[in-house]
Design a protein around this motif. Structure first.
Motif, PDB file in Angstrom:
ATOM      1  N   HIS A   1      35.172  37.805  27.312  1.00  0.00           N
ATOM      2  CA  HIS A   1      35.598  39.141  26.900  1.00  0.00           C
ATOM      3  C   HIS A   1      35.504  40.161  28.032  1.00  0.00           C
ATOM      4  CE1 HIS A   1      35.649  37.530  22.864  1.00  0.00           C
ATOM      5  NE2 HIS A   1      34.351  37.246  22.932  1.00  0.00           N
ATOM      6  N   LEU A   2      35.929  39.786  29.245  1.00  0.00           N
ATOM      7  CA  LEU A   2      35.965  40.740  30.341  1.00  0.00           C
ATOM      8  C   LEU A   2      37.182  41.655  30.182  1.00  0.00           C
ATOM      9  CD1 LEU A   2      34.946  38.543  33.395  1.00  0.00           C
ATOM     10  CD2 LEU A   2      33.533  39.579  31.622  1.00  0.00           C
ATOM     11  N   GLU A   3      36.998  42.926  30.534  1.00  0.00           N
ATOM     12  CA  GLU A   3      38.047  43.921  30.285  1.00  0.00           C
ATOM     13  C   GLU A   3      39.291  43.653  31.135  1.00  0.00           C
ATOM     14  OE1 GLU A   3      33.940  45.663  29.987  1.00  0.00           O
ATOM     15  OE2 GLU A   3      35.090  44.557  31.490  1.00  0.00           O
ATOM     16  N   TRP A   4      40.404  44.148  30.627  1.00  0.00           N
ATOM     17  CA  TRP A   4      41.665  44.057  31.361  1.00  0.00           C
ATOM     18  C   TRP A   4      42.599  45.133  30.829  1.00  0.00           C
ATOM     19  CZ3 TRP A   4      42.750  41.811  35.766  1.00  0.00           C
ATOM     20  CH2 TRP A   4      44.082  41.716  36.183  1.00  0.00           C
ATOM     21  N   GLY A   5      43.028  46.053  31.689  1.00  0.00           N
ATOM     22  CA  GLY A   5      43.941  47.107  31.268  1.00  0.00           C
ATOM     23  C   GLY A   5      43.226  48.244  30.561  1.00  0.00           C
ATOM     24  N   GLY A   6      43.997  49.017  29.793  1.00  0.00           N
ATOM     25  CA  GLY A   6      43.430  50.121  29.032  1.00  0.00           C
ATOM     26  C   GLY A   6      42.841  51.195  29.929  1.00  0.00           C
ATOM     27  N   GLU A   7      41.672  51.679  29.572  1.00  0.00           N
ATOM     28  CA  GLU A   7      41.028  52.779  30.295  1.00  0.00           C
ATOM     29  C   GLU A   7      40.565  52.382  31.691  1.00  0.00           C
ATOM     30  OE1 GLU A   7      37.094  53.850  28.843  1.00  0.00           O
ATOM     31  OE2 GLU A   7      37.153  52.063  27.559  1.00  0.00           O
ATOM     32  N   HIS A   8      40.615  51.102  32.020  1.00  0.00           N
ATOM     33  CA  HIS A   8      40.133  50.643  33.314  1.00  0.00           C
ATOM     34  C   HIS A   8      41.241  50.572  34.367  1.00  0.00           C
ATOM     35  CE1 HIS A   8      36.530  49.756  31.096  1.00  0.00           C
ATOM     36  NE2 HIS A   8      37.213  48.971  30.284  1.00  0.00           N
ATOM     37  N   ILE A   9      42.445  50.967  34.011  1.00  0.00           N
ATOM     38  CA  ILE A   9      43.551  50.999  34.969  1.00  0.00           C
ATOM     39  C   ILE A   9      43.321  52.138  35.960  1.00  0.00           C
ATOM     40  CG2 ILE A   9      46.027  51.392  35.231  1.00  0.00           C
ATOM     41  CD1 ILE A   9      46.394  50.206  32.439  1.00  0.00           C
ATOM     42  N   LYS A  10      43.427  51.839  37.257  1.00  0.00           N
ATOM     43  CA  LYS A  10      43.209  52.839  38.306  1.00  0.00           C
ATOM     44  C   LYS A  10      44.325  52.757  39.347  1.00  0.00           C
ATOM     45  CE  LYS A  10      39.161  54.135  36.696  1.00  0.00           C
ATOM     46  NZ  LYS A  10      38.937  55.478  36.116  1.00  0.00           N
ATOM     47  N   GLU A  11      44.633  53.909  39.931  1.00  0.00           N
ATOM     48  CA  GLU A  11      45.623  53.939  41.009  1.00  0.00           C
ATOM     49  C   GLU A  11      45.083  53.194  42.221  1.00  0.00           C
ATOM     50  OE1 GLU A  11      46.810  57.570  43.509  1.00  0.00           O
ATOM     51  OE2 GLU A  11      48.403  57.447  42.005  1.00  0.00           O
ATOM     52  N   LYS A  12      45.977  52.560  42.957  1.00  0.00           N
ATOM     53  CA  LYS A  12      45.571  51.770  44.112  1.00  0.00           C
ATOM     54  C   LYS A  12      45.052  52.674  45.225  1.00  0.00           C
ATOM     55  CE  LYS A  12      48.386  47.660  43.351  1.00  0.00           C
ATOM     56  NZ  LYS A  12      49.258  46.652  43.964  1.00  0.00           N
TER      57      LYS A  12
ATOM     58  N   VAL B   1      51.731  48.278  34.979  1.00  0.00           N
ATOM     59  CA  VAL B   1      50.619  47.879  35.826  1.00  0.00           C
ATOM     60  C   VAL B   1      50.960  46.561  36.515  1.00  0.00           C
ATOM     61  CG1 VAL B   1      48.207  47.249  35.893  1.00  0.00           C
ATOM     62  CG2 VAL B   1      48.968  49.017  34.317  1.00  0.00           C
ATOM     63  N   GLU B   2      50.609  46.474  37.800  1.00  0.00           N
ATOM     64  CA  GLU B   2      50.810  45.221  38.522  1.00  0.00           C
ATOM     65  C   GLU B   2      49.669  44.279  38.202  1.00  0.00           C
ATOM     66  OE1 GLU B   2      51.492  45.571  42.613  1.00  0.00           O
ATOM     67  OE2 GLU B   2      53.129  46.986  42.443  1.00  0.00           O
ATOM     68  N   TYR B   3      49.951  43.275  37.400  1.00  0.00           N
ATOM     69  CA  TYR B   3      48.891  42.362  36.973  1.00  0.00           C
ATOM     70  C   TYR B   3      48.786  41.141  37.861  1.00  0.00           C
ATOM     71  CZ  TYR B   3      48.651  44.990  32.639  1.00  0.00           C
ATOM     72  OH  TYR B   3      48.480  45.979  31.717  1.00  0.00           O
ATOM     73  N   GLN B   4      49.889  40.720  38.448  1.00  0.00           N
ATOM     74  CA  GLN B   4      49.873  39.456  39.172  1.00  0.00           C
ATOM     75  C   GLN B   4      49.252  39.636  40.542  1.00  0.00           C
ATOM     76  OE1 GLN B   4      50.664  36.755  37.681  1.00  0.00           O
ATOM     77  NE2 GLN B   4      51.327  37.785  35.812  1.00  0.00           N
ATOM     78  N   GLU B   5      47.944  39.998  40.539  1.00  0.00           N
ATOM     79  CA  GLU B   5      47.273  40.241  41.807  1.00  0.00           C
ATOM     80  C   GLU B   5      47.033  38.966  42.599  1.00  0.00           C
ATOM     81  OE1 GLU B   5      47.074  43.097  42.785  1.00  0.00           O
ATOM     82  OE2 GLU B   5      47.262  44.308  40.995  1.00  0.00           O
ATOM     83  N   THR B   6      47.142  37.816  41.946  1.00  0.00           N
ATOM     84  CA  THR B   6      46.877  36.571  42.660  1.00  0.00           C
ATOM     85  C   THR B   6      48.111  36.033  43.372  1.00  0.00           C
ATOM     86  OG1 THR B   6      47.296  35.346  40.622  1.00  0.00           O
ATOM     87  CG2 THR B   6      45.030  35.927  41.098  1.00  0.00           C
ATOM     88  N   GLU B   7      49.255  36.687  43.163  1.00  0.00           N
ATOM     89  CA  GLU B   7      50.471  36.247  43.844  1.00  0.00           C
ATOM     90  C   GLU B   7      50.609  37.054  45.131  1.00  0.00           C
ATOM     91  OE1 GLU B   7      53.736  36.572  41.236  1.00  0.00           O
ATOM     92  OE2 GLU B   7      52.893  35.246  39.723  1.00  0.00           O
ATOM     93  N   PHE B   8      50.403  36.404  46.273  1.00  0.00           N
ATOM     94  CA  PHE B   8      50.378  37.099  47.546  1.00  0.00           C
ATOM     95  C   PHE B   8      51.792  37.183  48.121  1.00  0.00           C
ATOM     96  CE2 PHE B   8      46.017  34.983  48.076  1.00  0.00           C
ATOM     97  CZ  PHE B   8      45.482  35.926  47.220  1.00  0.00           C
ATOM     98  N   GLU B   9      52.073  38.358  48.716  1.00  0.00           N
ATOM     99  CA  GLU B   9      53.298  38.432  49.500  1.00  0.00           C
ATOM    100  C   GLU B   9      53.120  37.672  50.810  1.00  0.00           C
ATOM    101  OE1 GLU B   9      54.524  42.423  50.015  1.00  0.00           O
ATOM    102  OE2 GLU B   9      54.653  42.849  47.870  1.00  0.00           O
ATOM    103  N   GLU B  10      51.863  37.698  51.265  1.00  0.00           N
ATOM    104  CA  GLU B  10      51.561  36.951  52.477  1.00  0.00           C
ATOM    105  C   GLU B  10      50.130  36.477  52.373  1.00  0.00           C
ATOM    106  OE1 GLU B  10      51.177  37.603  57.315  1.00  0.00           O
ATOM    107  OE2 GLU B  10      51.816  39.218  56.000  1.00  0.00           O
ATOM    108  N   THR B  11      49.915  35.209  52.374  1.00  0.00           N
ATOM    109  CA  THR B  11      48.568  34.659  52.227  1.00  0.00           C
ATOM    110  C   THR B  11      48.291  33.746  53.401  1.00  0.00           C
ATOM    111  OG1 THR B  11      48.745  34.752  49.834  1.00  0.00           O
ATOM    112  CG2 THR B  11      47.023  33.334  50.759  1.00  0.00           C
ATOM    113  N   GLU B  12      47.227  34.066  54.103  1.00  0.00           N
ATOM    114  CA  GLU B  12      46.881  33.277  55.279  1.00  0.00           C
ATOM    115  C   GLU B  12      45.937  32.157  54.886  1.00  0.00           C
ATOM    116  OE1 GLU B  12      48.821  36.584  56.300  1.00  0.00           O
ATOM    117  OE2 GLU B  12      46.938  36.578  55.260  1.00  0.00           O
ATOM    118  N   GLN B  13      46.296  30.945  55.134  1.00  0.00           N
ATOM    119  CA  GLN B  13      45.427  29.797  54.894  1.00  0.00           C
ATOM    120  C   GLN B  13      44.890  29.316  56.236  1.00  0.00           C
ATOM    121  OE1 GLN B  13      44.514  28.949  52.014  1.00  0.00           O
ATOM    122  NE2 GLN B  13      45.972  30.180  50.833  1.00  0.00           N
TER     123      GLN B  13
END
Length: 567
Positions: free
Chosen positions: A485-496, A263-275
């Motif tokens: 205790h917010l969920e992460w991974g497991g049954e909540h993984i979904k295809e993009k 699973v791609e977890y590092q969603e906060t790392e942008f390939e391109e981030t516009e400031q």
């Protein structure tokens, strides 16, 4: 008779052995476990000895010998005596009143419990229908459970009817408040038209006044039709799908789950981030205007637009009550006439127009509006004029579906409204509940006036719009979670997939307020925790992605949809 006397004496002796002489309570697992004082061998329940120990010097309540040894909490439980106490509780009160023997049978003919002596002495020889006690217990258990289930369902149905009536009443009150504002503004506009007509000197002015009067009449007729539907639609409920359901497992019990390696977890790392070149993030954007308009007004020049051709910010037809200018066709400023000061009662003037809002923790208020045929509750924290009706937020939860909540975000850039985005949350996920709280401000902060801070993978599969930095009361930005205790991974993984709303904290609780909205599909790749999906407004999000190249995109307002049909 001798056997009965002996049985009673044995029972009394056993009760004495399994009873603490200090509190006169039977030994009980967990709450009153027996412990023995090692020097004298006398037994008492642990809480009584602990109480005596806390008073200072501990002496045996029976023989008065001073206790010297480890703390009472460390003494072992006398499990043999505890088991004897439990056996005594089971047998006590279940013996035959005539013979003192255990009750083991049930007579269907007499509807009486029987011991072995009763069975042989009377019921068998009289041909009564007798069954084993265990069979009777099993049958009666099933019957009671079945009847309780039916009763609970009946109660739940009654609760559903009660909630539906409450929902209708609440909706009618809010609709009435909205109508009062329309009628009040219509009165003012009608008086403005009259003033213009009195001072009209040319054909053009007369034609404009005539056209404005026609539009105003249509608006009043629409309000009257809505009122008629409200009166005659008693069989139509603004019910939520969970009103008649028995409460099930709460999502608050869900824990953060193990992550999967693919699973791609590092969603906060942008390939391109516009400031953008906007002011610093801890500088609040201008507050949303508090006029009657639902969305921020377009600040571009619209002087060339005809008043009758303008539409409200939701794309509805002309709203004459908001469109007819307070300036007459001859250019004179027309002052608003006083309210119906002649309408009086014993308590003073009747308030008009009426005002209504929702009130939450700490007395903070939020707007309640009928928009697009649905009831919208805006986030708490607005400076709202003193209302005539206030509805507690905790009460309005009856109008929010339990499984799927729908929230809305109003986006703007450079003071211009881009439109609305509606997101359906998967309500039994704790992360969805956290997002809902930030849309309502029910836990303090909200996403109102927060900014989208970038685009990840711009133009590529899996492109996402990134947001989640809410404003604190001090005016600073934060992404700290408001609940644990917010969920992460497991049954909540979904295809993009396009439209999914997902957590973007890379599995780190300190960034739990971050979220991404998927703009493009990416088959074969997955998000770690999806908790909702966009149901309307993807075109608004695409516009936001475009504007983020050079400008800020702000969530100017936010809230939740309470009901799906206007009364």
């Amino acid at each position: 008779m001798a056997n009965n006397t002996k049985s009673v004496l044995v029972s009394a002796r056993m009760e004495e052995e399994v009873t603490c002489i200090v509190c006169s309570e039977l030994y009980t697992r967990g709450s009153r476990e027996p412990v023995v004082l090692p020097l004298c061998g006398h037994t008492f329940c642990r809480p009584c000895l602990c109480n005596l120990e806390n008073t200072g010097r501990l002496s045996c309540p029976t023989c008065r010998q001073t206790y010297v040894g480890p703390p009472i909490d460390q003494l072992p439980t006398v499990f043999a005596l505890l088991s004897l106490s439990e056996h005594f509780k089971k047998s006590e009160g279940h013996g035959c009143q005539r013979h003192g023997s255990p009750v083991e049978f049930w007579c269907r003919s007499c509807q009486l419990p029987l011991c072995g002596h009763c069975l042989l002495e009377e019921h068998v020889k009289d041909g009564h229908k007798v069954v084993r006690g265990t069979d009777f217990i099993a049958e009666r258990k099933e019957q009671i459970l079945s009847e309780c289930t039916v009763l609970i369902q009946e109660i739940s149905n009654r609760k559903g009817h009660c909630v539906n009536r409450f929902s209708e009443w609440t909706a009618q009150i809010i609709a009435g408040v909205e109508e009062s504002a329309v009628l009040w503004n219509s009165t003012q506009n009608a008086q403005n038209i009259m003033t213009d007509v009195v001072h009209a000197t040319n054909i053009e002015s007369i034609l404009v006044s005539s056209s404005m009067l026609g539009s105003l009449r249509e608006e009043v007729m629409r309000a009257a039709q809505r009122d008629t539907r409200t009166r005659t639609a008693s069989d139509r409920s603004l019910r939520c799908s969970s009103c008649s359901e028995v409460d099930s497992a709460s999502p608050l019990g869900l824990l953060r789950q193990e992550s999967s390696p693919d699973v791609e977890y590092q969603e906060t790392e942008f390939e391109e981030t516009e400031q953008t070149t906007a002011p610093e993030e801890n500088t609040l954007s201008p507050a949303t205007p508090t006029s009657d308009a639902v969305l921020p007004e377009d600040k571009t020049d619209s002087s060339s637009d005809s008043p009758l051709a303008r539409q409200d910010s939701l794309g509805n037809g002309p709203l004459v009550a908001r469109q007819i200018s307070s300036t007459s066709s001859t250019g004179r400023e027309i002052g608003h006439t006083p309210r119906d000061s002649g309408v009086m009662n014993l308590l003073g003037p009747v308030p008009w127009p009426l005002k209504c809002c929702v009130v939450g923790p700490g007395g903070r208020r939020g707007k309640l509006r009928w928009e697009g045929g649905r009831l919208h509750m805006y986030a708490l924290g607005e400076d709202i004029e003193e209302p005539h009706f206030m509805v507690q937020m905790s009460v309005l939860q009856y109008l929010v579906p339990e499984d799927y909540q729908e929230v809305f975000l109003v986006l703007e850039t450079e003071g211009r409204c881009l439109g609305r985005v509606y997101i359906r949350l998967w309500g039994r996920i704790r992360r969805a509940q956290h997002f809902l709280a930030l849309c309502l401000g029910s836990l303090g902060p909200s996403y109102r006036r927060s900014k989208f801070h970038g685009v990840a993978k711009r133009g590529a599969p899996g492109e996402t719009l990134a947001g989640g930095k809410y404003l604190t009361p001090e005016g600073l930005t934060s992404v700290q979670a408001l609940a644990g205790h917010l969920e992460w991974g497991g049954e909540h993984i979904k295809e993009k997939k396009r439209g999914l709303v997902v957590g973007a904290n890379a599995g780190k609780p300190e960034f739990d307020a971050f979220f991404h909205i998927c703009m493009k599909d990416q088959p074969g790749r997955r998000f770690a925790c999806a908790f909702g999906e966009v149901v309307q407004g993807m075109e608004v999000l695409h516009a936001a992605v475009t504007h983020l190249r050079n400008n800020d995109v702000t969530i100017s307002d936010v809230g939740v949809v309470l009901a799906s049909t206007a009364p």
